[in-house]
Design a protein around this motif. Structure first.
Motif, PDB file in Angstrom:
ATOM      1  N   ARG A  11       0.840  -1.208   0.000  1.00 41.39           N
ATOM      2  CA  ARG A  11       0.000   0.000   0.000  1.00 41.39           C
ATOM      3  C   ARG A  11       0.868   1.249   0.000  1.00 41.39           C
ATOM      4  O   ARG A  11       0.641   2.186  -0.759  1.00 41.39           O
ATOM      5  CB  ARG A  11      -0.932  -0.002   1.219  1.00 41.39           C
ATOM      6  CG  ARG A  11      -1.784   1.258   1.344  1.00 41.39           C
ATOM      7  CD  ARG A  11      -2.614   1.262   2.629  1.00 41.39           C
ATOM      8  NE  ARG A  11      -1.826   1.061   3.830  1.00 41.39           N
ATOM      9  CZ  ARG A  11      -1.165   2.032   4.473  1.00 41.39           C
ATOM     10  NH1 ARG A  11      -1.183   3.267   4.013  1.00 41.39           N
ATOM     11  NH2 ARG A  11      -0.488   1.774   5.568  1.00 41.39           N
ATOM     12  N   LYS A  12       1.891   1.260   0.863  1.00 43.74           N
ATOM     13  CA  LYS A  12       2.777   2.420   0.939  1.00 43.74           C
ATOM     14  C   LYS A  12       3.541   2.626  -0.364  1.00 43.74           C
ATOM     15  O   LYS A  12       3.725   3.757  -0.806  1.00 43.74           O
ATOM     16  CB  LYS A  12       3.750   2.272   2.102  1.00 43.74           C
ATOM     17  CG  LYS A  12       3.097   2.494   3.445  1.00 43.74           C
ATOM     18  CD  LYS A  12       4.104   2.422   4.570  1.00 43.74           C
ATOM     19  CE  LYS A  12       3.453   2.687   5.908  1.00 43.74           C
ATOM     20  NZ  LYS A  12       4.440   2.716   6.986  1.00 43.74           N
ATOM     21  N   ALA A  13       3.982   1.552  -0.988  1.00 43.36           N
ATOM     22  CA  ALA A  13       4.701   1.660  -2.265  1.00 43.36           C
ATOM     23  C   ALA A  13       3.789   2.220  -3.347  1.00 43.36           C
ATOM     24  O   ALA A  13       4.210   3.059  -4.155  1.00 43.36           O
ATOM     25  CB  ALA A  13       5.248   0.303  -2.671  1.00 43.36           C
ATOM     26  N   ALA A  19       2.245   9.507  -5.521  1.00 44.86           N
ATOM     27  CA  ALA A  19       2.723  10.823  -5.106  1.00 44.86           C
ATOM     28  C   ALA A  19       3.818  11.324  -6.042  1.00 44.86           C
ATOM     29  O   ALA A  19       3.876  12.521  -6.353  1.00 44.86           O
ATOM     30  CB  ALA A  19       3.231  10.770  -3.671  1.00 44.86           C
ATOM     31  N   LYS A  20       4.673  10.417  -6.504  1.00 42.97           N
ATOM     32  CA  LYS A  20       5.726  10.821  -7.447  1.00 42.97           C
ATOM     33  C   LYS A  20       5.131  11.323  -8.755  1.00 42.97           C
ATOM     34  O   LYS A  20       5.576  12.342  -9.293  1.00 42.97           O
ATOM     35  CB  LYS A  20       6.662   9.650  -7.737  1.00 42.97           C
ATOM     36  CG  LYS A  20       7.800   9.516  -6.788  1.00 42.97           C
ATOM     37  CD  LYS A  20       8.772   8.462  -7.285  1.00 42.97           C
ATOM     38  CE  LYS A  20      10.026   8.481  -6.454  1.00 42.97           C
ATOM     39  NZ  LYS A  20      11.021   7.531  -6.935  1.00 42.97           N
ATOM     40  N   THR A  21       4.146  10.629  -9.272  1.00 48.24           N
ATOM     41  CA  THR A  21       3.545  11.071 -10.532  1.00 48.24           C
ATOM     42  C   THR A  21       2.803  12.390 -10.338  1.00 48.24           C
ATOM     43  O   THR A  21       2.872  13.279 -11.198  1.00 48.24           O
ATOM     44  CB  THR A  21       2.583  10.017 -11.104  1.00 48.24           C
ATOM     45  OG1 THR A  21       1.553   9.746 -10.161  1.00 48.24           O
ATOM     46  CG2 THR A  21       3.307   8.742 -11.455  1.00 48.24           C
ATOM     47  N   GLU A  25       3.603  16.000 -12.232  1.00 49.95           N
ATOM     48  CA  GLU A  25       2.575  16.796 -12.903  1.00 49.95           C
ATOM     49  C   GLU A  25       2.560  18.223 -12.359  1.00 49.95           C
ATOM     50  O   GLU A  25       2.450  19.185 -13.121  1.00 49.95           O
ATOM     51  CB  GLU A  25       1.202  16.158 -12.705  1.00 49.95           C
ATOM     52  CG  GLU A  25       1.013  14.858 -13.448  1.00 49.95           C
ATOM     53  CD  GLU A  25      -0.249  14.127 -13.041  1.00 49.95           C
ATOM     54  OE1 GLU A  25      -0.977  14.602 -12.139  1.00 49.95           O
ATOM     55  OE2 GLU A  25      -0.508  13.061 -13.629  1.00 49.95           O
ATOM     56  N   ASN A  26       2.682  18.376 -11.046  1.00 52.02           N
ATOM     57  CA  ASN A  26       2.685  19.709 -10.441  1.00 52.02           C
ATOM     58  C   ASN A  26       3.913  20.510 -10.848  1.00 52.02           C
ATOM     59  O   ASN A  26       3.831  21.717 -11.068  1.00 52.02           O
ATOM     60  CB  ASN A  26       2.591  19.614  -8.918  1.00 52.02           C
ATOM     61  CG  ASN A  26       1.204  19.255  -8.464  1.00 52.02           C
ATOM     62  OD1 ASN A  26       0.234  19.473  -9.171  1.00 52.02           O
ATOM     63  ND2 ASN A  26       1.106  18.692  -7.270  1.00 52.02           N
TER      64      ASN A  26
END
Length: 58
Positions: A11-13, A19-21, A25-26
């Motif tokens: 789940r954490k992975a 979050a990386k993707t 994008e941000n």
């Protein structure tokens, strides 16, 4: 026998990858950081002053 996995780690992975993707994008959406803008401005100003310093007066 099937491979055992730790569901908490999975789940954490998965969340970390999401979050990386989202961060990528941000970064693309919001552009250059304030520090990078300041560094570019300083470099341009330094180049301008250097060019003015070596300019010949005819």
């Amino acid at each position: 026998m099937a491979e055992l996995i730790n569901l908490n780690k999975a789940r954490k992975a998965r969340e970390k990858a999401a979050a990386k993707t989202r961060a990528a994008e941000n970064r693309a959406k919001h552009g250059v950081t304030k520090g990078a803008k300041a560094a570019t401005k300083l470099e341009a100003e330094r180049a301008r002053r250097n060019l003015d310093g070596v300019k010949r007066e005819d």
